[in-house]
Design a protein around this motif. Structure first.
Motif, PDB file in Angstrom:
ATOM      1  N   MET A  72      22.145  -9.106 -31.322  1.00  0.00           N
ATOM      2  CA  MET A  72      23.083  -9.430 -30.281  1.00  0.00           C
ATOM      3  C   MET A  72      22.419 -10.331 -29.245  1.00  0.00           C
ATOM      4  O   MET A  72      21.252 -10.191 -28.959  1.00  0.00           O
ATOM      5  N   GLU A  73      23.195 -11.227 -28.701  1.00  0.00           N
ATOM      6  CA  GLU A  73      22.710 -12.068 -27.624  1.00  0.00           C
ATOM      7  C   GLU A  73      23.427 -11.671 -26.350  1.00  0.00           C
ATOM      8  O   GLU A  73      24.600 -11.293 -26.371  1.00  0.00           O
ATOM      9  N   LEU A  74      22.720 -11.748 -25.242  1.00  0.00           N
ATOM     10  CA  LEU A  74      23.298 -11.351 -23.965  1.00  0.00           C
ATOM     11  C   LEU A  74      24.546 -12.156 -23.630  1.00  0.00           C
ATOM     12  O   LEU A  74      25.484 -11.633 -23.031  1.00  0.00           O
ATOM     13  N   LYS A  75      24.585 -13.424 -24.045  1.00  0.00           N
ATOM     14  CA  LYS A  75      25.744 -14.257 -23.727  1.00  0.00           C
ATOM     15  C   LYS A  75      27.020 -13.711 -24.369  1.00  0.00           C
ATOM     16  O   LYS A  75      28.113 -13.989 -23.895  1.00  0.00           O
ATOM     17  N   ASN A  76      26.885 -12.908 -25.414  1.00  0.00           N
ATOM     18  CA  ASN A  76      28.053 -12.331 -26.075  1.00  0.00           C
ATOM     19  C   ASN A  76      28.697 -11.219 -25.260  1.00  0.00           C
ATOM     20  O   ASN A  76      29.761 -10.730 -25.631  1.00  0.00           O
ATOM     21  N   THR A  77      28.063 -10.806 -24.179  1.00  0.00           N
ATOM     22  CA  THR A  77      28.600  -9.722 -23.357  1.00  0.00           C
ATOM     23  C   THR A  77      29.282 -10.234 -22.089  1.00  0.00           C
ATOM     24  O   THR A  77      29.790  -9.429 -21.306  1.00  0.00           O
ATOM     25  N   ILE A  78      29.314 -11.527 -21.907  1.00  0.00           N
ATOM     26  CA  ILE A  78      29.849 -12.097 -20.660  1.00  0.00           C
ATOM     27  C   ILE A  78      31.306 -11.715 -20.446  1.00  0.00           C
ATOM     28  O   ILE A  78      31.693 -11.290 -19.352  1.00  0.00           O
ATOM     29  N   ASP A  79      32.130 -11.846 -21.467  1.00  0.00           N
ATOM     30  CA  ASP A  79      33.549 -11.524 -21.306  1.00  0.00           C
ATOM     31  C   ASP A  79      33.740 -10.079 -20.854  1.00  0.00           C
ATOM     32  O   ASP A  79      34.581  -9.807 -20.001  1.00  0.00           O
ATOM     33  N   GLY A  80      32.964  -9.174 -21.415  1.00  0.00           N
ATOM     34  CA  GLY A  80      33.065  -7.777 -21.021  1.00  0.00           C
ATOM     35  C   GLY A  80      32.660  -7.546 -19.582  1.00  0.00           C
ATOM     36  O   GLY A  80      33.245  -6.717 -18.885  1.00  0.00           O
ATOM     37  N   MET A  81      31.670  -8.292 -19.112  1.00  0.00           N
ATOM     38  CA  MET A  81      31.185  -8.106 -17.742  1.00  0.00           C
ATOM     39  C   MET A  81      32.193  -8.568 -16.703  1.00  0.00           C
ATOM     40  O   MET A  81      32.166  -8.100 -15.571  1.00  0.00           O
ATOM     41  N   ILE A  82      33.090  -9.462 -17.060  1.00  0.00           N
ATOM     42  CA  ILE A  82      34.073  -9.947 -16.096  1.00  0.00           C
ATOM     43  C   ILE A  82      35.466  -9.378 -16.351  1.00  0.00           C
ATOM     44  O   ILE A  82      36.434  -9.787 -15.712  1.00  0.00           O
TER      45      ILE A  82
END
Length: 87
Positions: free
Chosen positions: A1-11
């Motif tokens: 997993m890459e951290l950038k893949n979690t951006i949508d979840g964080m916002i």
């Protein structure tokens, strides 16, 4: 997993999605730190060159331990709130 893949979840407006994204980010960072610590320890034991690190291994291991405790706390909370961390 890459951290950038979690951006949508964080916002996300849904706190459950933000919670899952935070968990995934923390887990990824924990695994990377654990890998670094293990490579440092292996290099010491085999007298090979250690990976570059500016911080003492003891402090890195302390951070890893506390991150692990935080992950455990998040996993318990997820169980209580019935949040599936695998989705």
């Amino acid at each position: 997993m890459e951290l950038k893949n979690t951006i949508d979840g964080m916002i996300s407006n849904d706190y459950r999605e933000r919670f899952k994204a935070e968990y995934r980010q923390t887990k990824e960072r924990y695994e990377r730190l654990k890998g670094l610590c293990n490579r440092i320890e292996a290099a010491k034991r085999t007298r090979r060159e250690e990976p570059r690190h500016d911080c003492p291994i003891g402090l890195l291991r302390e951070q890893q331990e506390r991150m692990g405790m935080y992950l455990e706390t998040m996993e318990i909370r997820a169980e209580i709130e019935q949040i599936d961390l695998n989705k």
